[in-house]
Design an enzyme around this catalytic site. Structure first.
Site, PDB file in Angstrom:
ATOM      1  N   GLU A 190      -2.268  -7.061   7.262  1.00  0.00           N
ATOM      2  CA  GLU A 190      -0.994  -7.001   7.964  1.00  0.00           C
ATOM      3  C   GLU A 190      -1.046  -7.897   9.196  1.00  0.00           C
ATOM      4  O   GLU A 190      -2.125  -8.287   9.667  1.00  0.00           O
ATOM      5  CB  GLU A 190      -0.699  -5.542   8.361  1.00  0.00           C
ATOM      6  CG  GLU A 190       0.626  -5.317   9.067  1.00  0.00           C
ATOM      7  CD  GLU A 190       1.829  -5.733   8.260  1.00  0.00           C
ATOM      8  OE1 GLU A 190       2.127  -6.961   8.269  1.00  0.00           O
ATOM      9  OE2 GLU A 190       2.474  -4.859   7.644  1.00  0.00           O
TER      10      GLU A 190
ATOM     11  N   HIS B 247       0.823  -1.204   0.000  1.00  0.00           N
ATOM     12  CA  HIS B 247       0.000   0.000   0.000  1.00  0.00           C
ATOM     13  C   HIS B 247       0.861   1.261   0.000  1.00  0.00           C
ATOM     14  O   HIS B 247       2.036   1.252   0.386  1.00  0.00           O
ATOM     15  CB  HIS B 247      -0.920   0.018   1.224  1.00  0.00           C
ATOM     16  CG  HIS B 247      -0.183   0.057   2.525  1.00  0.00           C
ATOM     17  ND1 HIS B 247       0.357   1.213   3.057  1.00  0.00           N
ATOM     18  CD2 HIS B 247       0.119  -0.923   3.406  1.00  0.00           C
ATOM     19  CE1 HIS B 247       0.949   0.954   4.199  1.00  0.00           C
ATOM     20  NE2 HIS B 247       0.833  -0.340   4.445  1.00  0.00           N
TER      21      HIS B 247
END
Length: 297
Positions: free
Chosen positions: A170, A97
């Site tokens: 994550e 990202h």
């Protein structure tokens, strides 16, 4: 190349078969009849695997499914298992990202849902330009906002749906989440040492161990490789996920210090040929003026 490659790959699962197969490894012996103290040649080590289970000796029996990855933690080896005989190469373009305010502050995000900042949105738009002309059969993103927003901006020319996948999140950093790294070190010095040393079972109190996280990442990539076999897929995810994927493809131990970059919004290409993963391009940031890697080695 150390203790990370298998010479023989398990064939596709046949529920009617239960014979034992032998998986040969370079320098470690897992299971089998001989003990570590026995005399044998260093490169004549093996693990006895069956179609449905792996014998870990004193660790007992661990059930696995063909098409996933087997983690033999006593020797810290990552072994990819063949789940089809297809000669087709499956390609993944994997993007971390774009930047967030917490990246810039060196603050632990984990699974807290932090949006992109202005730099991150610009970076994602540059990814779109870099990927112009590449046909993607599918686009899959972590469900966290910073990844999904990156996927949206990076696929401005893509007409299909962006799938959200929880397992591309994550790692959960438990009590570290929301703290700056320096704050975590000051408040939890022993825990921070376990974090820095990449202890396999350390889980930040109520978080996720490196062991569990790596298995999650390998499982989701196995599922995606199976679903999109022979196709080209864009995956937008997080730095921790990319860390595990690099190690999976290169054979670098989970506990080894990171010696490779994972900047925001750079482009990484991995391939799966039905037997093993390989890296064809890593941390390509030619489309960016700058990119932050807050945990750079």
């Amino acid at each position: 190349e150390g203790d990370r490659h298998a010479d023989e790959i398990i064939p596709p699962h046949d529920p009617q078969r239960s014979e034992t197969l032998e998986l040969r490894l370079d320098n470690h012996r897992i299971g089998g009849d001989r003990q570590h103290g026995d005399q044998h040649q260093p490169n004549d080590m093996s693990a006895n695997l069956s179609i449905e289970q792996i014998n870990l000796g004193s660790k007992g029996i661990q059930v696995f499914h063909v098409g996933e990855f087997i983690y033999v933690w006593p020797a810290v080896i990552m072994v990819s298992i063949q789940f089809n005989n297809s000669p087709m190469t499956t390609r993944f373009c994997i993007v971390r990202h774009g930047e967030t305010a917490w990246n810039a502050e060196m603050r632990v995000q984990g699974q807290l849902d932090i949006p992109l900042n202005a730099v991150g949105r610009w970076q994602a738009q540059q990814v779109a330009g870099a990927l112009t002309g590449i046909h993607f059969d599918a686009v899959v993103s972590s469900d966290l906002l910073r990844a999904f927003e990156t996927a949206q901006l990076a696929t401005s020319n893509y007409d299909g749906e962006i799938s959200r996948n929880f397992d591309l999140r994550e790692r959960h950093y438990g009590k570290f989440q929301g703290l700056k790294y320096v704050e975590a070190q000051q408040q939890f010095p022993e825990d921070f040492a376990a974090h820095s040393n990449r202890h396999l079972e350390f889980a930040y109190g109520n978080g996720e161990s490196l062991n569990a996280f790596a298995i999650r990442v390998s499982d989701v990539m196995s599922a995606l490789a199976r679903k999109y076999s022979g196709k080209t897929t864009l995956v937008v995810t997080h730095g921790g996920v990319l860390d595990v994927l690099y190690r999976l493809a290169s054979g670098l131990y989970l506990q080894a210090p990171r010696n490779f970059p994972i900047p925001n919004a750079v482009i990484n290409w991995l391939e799966y040929d039905g037997q093993q993963w390989s890296i064809t391009d890593w941390a390509n940031g030619a489309h960016l003026e700058q990119a932050r890697d807050e945990l750079a080695p």
